[in-house]
Design a protein around this motif. Structure first.
Motif, short mmCIF file in Angstrom:
data_model
loop_
_atom_site.label_atom_id
_atom_site.label_comp_id
_atom_site.label_asym_id
_atom_site.label_seq_id
_atom_site.Cartn_x
_atom_site.Cartn_y
_atom_site.Cartn_z
N GLU A 1 9.96 -47.63 -42.11
CA GLU A 1 11.38 -47.70 -41.76
C GLU A 1 12.02 -48.88 -42.51
O GLU A 1 11.41 -49.93 -42.69
N GLU A 2 13.25 -48.69 -42.95
CA GLU A 2 13.94 -49.75 -43.67
C GLU A 2 14.53 -50.76 -42.69
O GLU A 2 15.72 -50.73 -42.35
N GLY B 1 9.97 -48.18 -31.30
CA GLY B 1 10.04 -46.73 -31.12
C GLY B 1 10.62 -46.04 -32.33
O GLY B 1 11.80 -45.71 -32.38
N LEU B 2 9.77 -45.81 -33.33
CA LEU B 2 10.22 -45.27 -34.61
C LEU B 2 9.91 -43.79 -34.78
O LEU B 2 10.51 -43.14 -35.64
N GLY B 3 8.95 -43.26 -34.03
CA GLY B 3 8.54 -41.89 -34.23
C GLY B 3 7.90 -41.30 -33.00
O GLY B 3 7.77 -41.95 -31.96
N PRO B 4 7.45 -40.05 -33.10
CA PRO B 4 6.90 -39.35 -31.93
C PRO B 4 5.60 -39.94 -31.41
O PRO B 4 5.22 -39.68 -30.27
N HIS C 1 14.10 -47.78 -30.48
CA HIS C 1 14.90 -47.80 -31.71
C HIS C 1 15.48 -46.42 -32.02
O HIS C 1 16.65 -46.28 -32.37
N HIS C 2 14.64 -45.38 -31.91
CA HIS C 2 15.08 -44.00 -32.11
C HIS C 2 14.89 -43.26 -30.78
O HIS C 2 13.84 -42.63 -30.55
N PRO C 3 15.87 -43.29 -29.90
CA PRO C 3 15.68 -42.75 -28.55
C PRO C 3 15.36 -41.26 -28.52
O PRO C 3 14.79 -40.76 -27.54
N GLU C 4 15.69 -40.52 -29.60
CA GLU C 4 15.41 -39.09 -29.60
C GLU C 4 13.91 -38.79 -29.59
O GLU C 4 13.50 -37.66 -29.28
N HIS C 5 13.09 -39.79 -29.93
CA HIS C 5 11.65 -39.57 -29.95
C HIS C 5 10.97 -39.88 -28.62
O HIS C 5 9.77 -39.61 -28.46
N LEU C 6 11.70 -40.46 -27.67
CA LEU C 6 11.09 -40.83 -26.39
C LEU C 6 11.49 -39.79 -25.34
O LEU C 6 12.62 -39.78 -24.85
N ARG D 1 18.50 -50.79 -30.90
CA ARG D 1 17.89 -50.73 -32.22
C ARG D 1 17.44 -52.11 -32.67
O ARG D 1 17.96 -53.14 -32.23
N VAL D 2 16.47 -52.11 -33.58
CA VAL D 2 15.99 -53.34 -34.19
C VAL D 2 16.85 -53.66 -35.41
O VAL D 2 17.04 -52.80 -36.28
#
Length: 311
Positions: A115-116, A148-151, A172-177, A196-197
């Motif tokens: 992640e950038e 929280g970057l991925g599944p 960070h990416h709430p769609e994955h939680l 987000r970070v």
């Protein structure tokens, strides 16, 4: 042009283990290694039976010495193109030369796509970690922030909670939680921080000095756990018409239980074929592929001898 029984592309634990298996069977073997090990930034390699905590670079140096002892040639170069087939032989082109072989082993590893996030690359492999089995013991009882970057991030948090009661999950990416995983983290005592970070604060040695959130808050943490998207280094495989497979964590070269790909005469081993393989698992797969390749060549020679006798 030099001709070998086998050319191994990649001199990590998988490639070197394959070369040793082949060398001990008196196969002429060339290892082409770009000298860019994935774990070069790590201070120690773990879960290596009999060598627990060894420097990854020292482990590779010992492996190279063993491979050379059994007759393997090792060169530092980049393999850029491959052509041919198991019927007529393969030609591997590097940046400086070309070599022929009857069989090929791809031990090319993978590339971590991160992640950038500012500071992440500087901390990667030092205080930004991804595997509880590789790094977890070293951060036991510390304050650990799982990003929280991925599944797979919630699973990482669950495992690190076994090692410390100070684990925080930054969503960070709430769609994955999912709601189910949120409940699991709550039951595990993992604190969930929404937001987000913005940045990892890292010193000149790659050590984490806290995590800056998008709202400006500073989250104190001694280690950041991140998930990368792992992409097999597969350019050479694709040049020969191979097809990659997708995985929740990335893409990989599909192989059978002996390391053979769907391209005849081409084997793949280590992280190129198994994204989650740790050092010993990668080395074991290299040994298996080397043994399978040797058996393949032995049968081919027997068939050729039988045909010549019949003629």
């Amino acid at each position: 042009m030099e001709n070998f029984d086998a050319i191994i592309i990649g001199g990590g634990s998988a490639g070197l283990a394959a070369s040793i298996a082949l060398g001990r069977s008196r196969r002429s073997t060339l290892v082409i290694d770009a000298n860019e090990p994935r774990n070069a930034r790590a201070a120690h390699a773990h879960n290596v039976l009999g060598q627990e905590g060894i420097s990854p670079l020292q482990l590779l140096d010992q492996g190279r010495n063993e491979a050379v002892h059994y007759g393997a040639q090792i060169i530092t170069d980049h393999a850029v193109r491959i052509e041919g087939s198991s019927l007529n032989g393969f030609t591997v082109h590097t940046e400086t030369a070309a070599y022929k072989a009857s069989r090929i082993v791809l031990a090319t590893g993978l590339t971590d796509q991160l992640e950038e996030i500012p500071g992440l690359r500087e901390a990667w492999g030092i205080s930004a970690i991804h595997c509880t089995y590789c790094h977890g013991w070293e951060v036991r009882d510390q304050s650990v922030a799982v990003l929280g970057l991925g599944p797979m991030s919630s699973h990482q948090a669950l495992l690190f909670a076994q090692l410390s009661d100070r684990v925080t999950f930054v969503n960070h990416h709430p769609e994955h939680l999912s709601a189910e995983n949120r409940e699991i983290l709550n039951k595990s005592g993992v604190v969930i921080v929404e937001g987000r970070v913005q940045q990892l604060r890292v010193d000149e040695h790659g050590q984490l000095d806290g995590i800056v959130l998008a709202n400006g808050d500073l989250l104190e943490s001694q280690a950041a756990v991140v998930s990368s998207r792992m992409i097999a280094n597969s350019e050479l495989y694709l040049q020969l018409g191979g097809t990659l497979k997708d995985h929740p964590m990335g893409t990989f070269i599909p192989v059978n239980e002996m390391g053979a790909t769907d391209v005849p005469g081409l084997y793949a081993t280590g992280n190129a074929a198994n994204l989650g393989a740790m050092v010993m698992a990668a080395a074991a797969s290299g040994t298996v592929a080397g043994a399978a390749l040797n058996g393949d060549l032995a049968l081919e020679r027997l068939d050729s001898h039988s045909s010549a006798t019949t003629a």
